[in-house]
Write a protein that holds these residues in place. Structure first.
Motif, PDB file in Angstrom:
ATOM      1  N   GLU A  93      -1.914  -1.244  -3.660  1.00 38.30           N
ATOM      2  CA  GLU A  93      -2.966  -1.756  -4.741  1.00 38.30           C
ATOM      3  C   GLU A  93      -2.270  -1.029  -6.007  1.00 38.30           C
ATOM      4  O   GLU A  93      -2.399  -1.884  -7.111  1.00 38.30           O
ATOM      5  CB  GLU A  93      -4.236  -1.200  -4.707  1.00 38.30           C
ATOM      6  CG  GLU A  93      -5.190  -1.963  -5.602  1.00 38.30           C
ATOM      7  CD  GLU A  93      -6.761  -1.509  -5.375  1.00 38.30           C
ATOM      8  OE1 GLU A  93      -7.143  -0.368  -5.743  1.00 38.30           O
ATOM      9  OE2 GLU A  93      -7.455  -2.433  -4.836  1.00 38.30           O
ATOM     10  N   GLN A 149      -5.139   2.834   7.240  1.00 36.97           N
ATOM     11  CA  GLN A 149      -4.859   1.686   6.812  1.00 36.97           C
ATOM     12  C   GLN A 149      -5.480   1.368   5.241  1.00 36.97           C
ATOM     13  O   GLN A 149      -5.136   0.884   4.223  1.00 36.97           O
ATOM     14  CB  GLN A 149      -6.003   0.506   7.609  1.00 36.97           C
ATOM     15  CG  GLN A 149      -5.259   0.473   8.831  1.00 36.97           C
ATOM     16  CD  GLN A 149      -3.925  -0.054   9.083  1.00 36.97           C
ATOM     17  OE1 GLN A 149      -3.587  -0.965   8.203  1.00 36.97           O
ATOM     18  NE2 GLN A 149      -3.166   0.137   9.814  1.00 36.97           N
ATOM     19  N   GLU A 150      -6.867   2.117   4.881  1.00 40.44           N
ATOM     20  CA  GLU A 150      -7.376   2.254   3.539  1.00 40.44           C
ATOM     21  C   GLU A 150      -6.406   2.863   2.624  1.00 40.44           C
ATOM     22  O   GLU A 150      -6.193   2.505   1.499  1.00 40.44           O
ATOM     23  CB  GLU A 150      -8.654   2.878   3.621  1.00 40.44           C
ATOM     24  CG  GLU A 150      -9.375   3.019   2.308  1.00 40.44           C
ATOM     25  CD  GLU A 150      -9.699   1.756   1.580  1.00 40.44           C
ATOM     26  OE1 GLU A 150     -10.156   1.861   0.467  1.00 40.44           O
ATOM     27  OE2 GLU A 150      -9.401   0.687   2.163  1.00 40.44           O
ATOM     28  N   ARG A 187      -3.805   0.663   1.789  1.00 32.98           N
ATOM     29  CA  ARG A 187      -4.196  -0.260   0.866  1.00 32.98           C
ATOM     30  C   ARG A 187      -4.104   0.305  -0.410  1.00 32.98           C
ATOM     31  O   ARG A 187      -3.887  -0.670  -1.564  1.00 32.98           O
ATOM     32  CB  ARG A 187      -5.604  -0.728   1.208  1.00 32.98           C
ATOM     33  CG  ARG A 187      -6.189  -1.827   0.224  1.00 32.98           C
ATOM     34  CD  ARG A 187      -7.500  -2.265   0.727  1.00 32.98           C
ATOM     35  NE  ARG A 187      -8.291  -1.040   0.299  1.00 32.98           N
ATOM     36  CZ  ARG A 187      -8.802  -0.931  -0.864  1.00 32.98           C
ATOM     37  NH1 ARG A 187      -8.524  -1.950  -1.918  1.00 32.98           N
ATOM     38  NH2 ARG A 187      -9.546  -0.152  -1.273  1.00 32.98           N
TER      39      ARG A 187
END
Length: 280
Positions: A84, A76-77, A80
């Motif tokens: 981003e 998930q990171e 992200r």
């Protein structure tokens, strides 16, 4: 970063448990549009080298399918960070030891992105064993299934979707040239990857598809404390000429080069990123 202290984690390891934390280029990598519009698949992209490559690819303008073993915060990171950067992130969990899942990964990328330009075969399994008699049969089989057999299935599935100028990038290791006895199965697969890369480059040259590999030395990723004894983790990488462990962020530029059109005449090559240890 100072060399890591002794530590261990359950397999497959987590980024938030690494001490000290690894650097994936979150605060340092600056893109310049070198991969603008490219549609990419990166296996093992939730953490370690794969995460660093995903960040760099996204900041260079590529959409990224993130292939990883199981649901976790690491994936998930990574997603992200890709988003981003203004790019699409597609998360696909599953076990690459399953040939059907390999085919599903490629098809999902084609469905989501409308095609495929770059395949990065980076996922790997290893486990340290002191003696041949200690290696379970199923562990030997899994090492080959994940590290080299999956690569075959992914490349085979990707080929119908790869056009002239496409790039396949495989992660091998300094272990293919300087094997450690405690990593016998892993080192054997990394030698196989080098041969696979060279042969596939010859096979696909007439189609204008490039195939190369990157050979990391000791790099600070969750796989290290998750698969090596704690006493081997302590000081990991200190034996290199540069005297320290490498960071995933220090690998990413090699993958960007090989994925970009700047490397249009590079195929069948191996780029060592080893902290000064030569690969002959």
């Amino acid at each position: 970063m100072s060399n890591p202290p002794a530590q261990s984690q359950p397999y497959p390891g987590r980024e938030d448990q690494l001490q000290p934390p690894a650097d994936h280029g979150e605060d340092s990598y600056q893109g310049s549009g070198r991969l603008a519009g490219k549609r990419t698949v990166i296996t093992g992209a939730d953490s370690g080298i794969g995460r660093a490559v995903a960040i760099a690819f996204a900041r260079e303008g590529a959409d990224v399918l993130i292939s990883y073993l199981e649901e976790d915060d690491d994936a998930q990171e990574t997603a992200r960070l890709v988003e981003e950067a203004g790019q699409r992130a597609v998360l696909v969990p599953g076990d690459l030891a399953d040939p059907d899942h390999c085919r599903d990964v490629v098809q999902r990328a084609v469905d989501e992105f409308g095609g495929l330009d770059v395949l990065v075969n980076n996922a790997a399994f290893q486990m340290a064993r002191a003696d041949l008699s200690e290696i379970p049969d199923e562990e030997w089989d899994r090492t080959f299934q994940v590290n080299i057999t999956a690569m075959f299935h992914l490349c085979k599935a990707a080929l119908p979707h790869l056009g002239e100028g496409a790039s396949i990038i495989n992660t091998t290791s300094i272990q293919e040239d300087q094997p450690s006895p405690h990593l016998l199965p892993y080192a054997a697969t990394k030698a196989a990857i080098l041969s696979f890369t060279g042969n596939l480059a010859k096979m696909l040259g007439e189609r204008g598809i490039r195939v190369n590999c990157v050979a990391p030395g000791p790099i600070w990723t969750p796989l290290i404390p998750a698969t090596l004894p704690a006493e081997m983790v302590e000081g990991f990488g200190s034996g290199t000429p540069l005297g320290r462990v490498g960071q995933p962020a220090e690998l990413a530029p090699a993958y960007v080069l090989l994925a970009s059109d700047e490397s249009s005449y590079i195929s069948g090559a191996e780029i060592p990123v080893t902290g000064g240890k030569p690969i002959i």
